[in-house]
Scaffold this motif. Structure first.
Motif, PDB file in Angstrom:
ATOM      1  N   PHE A 130       1.751   6.035 -14.704  1.00  0.00           N
ATOM      2  CA  PHE A 130       1.865   4.647 -14.285  1.00  0.00           C
ATOM      3  C   PHE A 130       0.586   4.225 -13.596  1.00  0.00           C
ATOM      4  N   LYS A 131       0.307   2.946 -13.652  1.00  0.00           N
ATOM      5  CA  LYS A 131      -0.844   2.336 -12.992  1.00  0.00           C
ATOM      6  C   LYS A 131      -0.568   2.136 -11.512  1.00  0.00           C
ATOM      7  N   GLU A 132       0.697   1.835 -11.196  1.00  0.00           N
ATOM      8  CA  GLU A 132       1.060   1.474  -9.831  1.00  0.00           C
ATOM      9  C   GLU A 132       2.517   1.821  -9.564  1.00  0.00           C
ATOM     10  N   VAL A 133       2.781   2.261  -8.348  1.00  0.00           N
ATOM     11  CA  VAL A 133       4.142   2.502  -7.873  1.00  0.00           C
ATOM     12  C   VAL A 133       4.288   1.773  -6.547  1.00  0.00           C
ATOM     13  N   SER A 134       5.358   0.989  -6.404  1.00  0.00           N
ATOM     14  CA  SER A 134       5.590   0.286  -5.141  1.00  0.00           C
ATOM     15  C   SER A 134       7.082   0.265  -4.836  1.00  0.00           C
ATOM     16  N   GLY A 135       7.415  -0.157  -3.629  1.00  0.00           N
ATOM     17  CA  GLY A 135       8.816  -0.279  -3.235  1.00  0.00           C
ATOM     18  C   GLY A 135       9.394   0.947  -2.557  1.00  0.00           C
ATOM     19  N   LEU A 136       8.560   1.906  -2.203  1.00  0.00           N
ATOM     20  CA  LEU A 136       9.059   3.101  -1.508  1.00  0.00           C
ATOM     21  C   LEU A 136       9.380   2.717  -0.077  1.00  0.00           C
ATOM     22  N   ARG A 137      10.635   2.373   0.169  1.00  0.00           N
ATOM     23  CA  ARG A 137      11.006   1.953   1.524  1.00  0.00           C
ATOM     24  C   ARG A 137      12.490   2.192   1.765  1.00  0.00           C
ATOM     25  N   ILE A 138      12.773   2.355   3.027  1.00  0.00           N
ATOM     26  CA  ILE A 138      14.147   2.449   3.503  1.00  0.00           C
ATOM     27  C   ILE A 138      14.188   1.686   4.813  1.00  0.00           C
TER      28      ILE A 138
END
Length: 155
Positions: free
Chosen positions: A32-40
């Protein structure tokens, strides 16, 4: 990057990461070019204490795990990842959704994981293609948004 300040660890770089699906027949590692949304996050309910209107209690609710967004160049659906996304989103819920474990690892210069985010119970909830713009010379990018039910980071 060397540990120049004596903290006992090196600062990680955000551009060297690995995305791998566990428990999936044939998906494995996907680029993947980008990974986002890693949150809690922990939401709270605010309750006014009975008989004392000047005091508010903040009571925790269950933790909310964000959806993970994976971006990459548009590729054919013939690959196993694309087949799974398509079957999940276009299947009309005729068959059960098959969730997998998604591991996202920041890597070091020796190609070893520094940190890994384990996201269990993942399945696609949205597929989107970025806008096609005639006056830009860019690669066509698609994004897949994944819901997950368990989120933890390991060192």
């Amino acid at each position: 990057m060397a540990d120049k300040e004596g903290f006992g660890w090196n600062l990680p770089v955000a551009f060297y990461f690995l995305v791998a699906f566990e428990g999936s027949p044939g998906i494995g590692k996907v680029e993947f070019k980008e990974v986002s949304g890693l949150r809690i996050e922990l939401d709270v309910d605010t309750v006014t204490e009975g008989g004392n209107s000047s005091t508010e209690l903040k009571l925790p609710k269950p933790a909310k795990i964000g959806n993970i967004v994976l971006k990459r160049a548009v590729i054919p659906f013939k690959h196993n990842f694309g087949k799974w996304v398509r079957a999940t989103l276009e299947g009309g819920l005729e068959k059960p959704i098959v969730p997998y474990i998604l591991n996202i690892s920041l890597m070091n210069e020796k190609q070893k994981p520094l940190y890994t985010w384990e996201c269990a119970g993942c399945y696609p909830v949205k597929w989107e293609c970025e806008a096609f713009v005639s006056d830009k010379n860019e690669i066509a990018i698609e994004s897949v948004e994944m819901a997950c039910s368990v989120f933890k980071r390991t060192d």
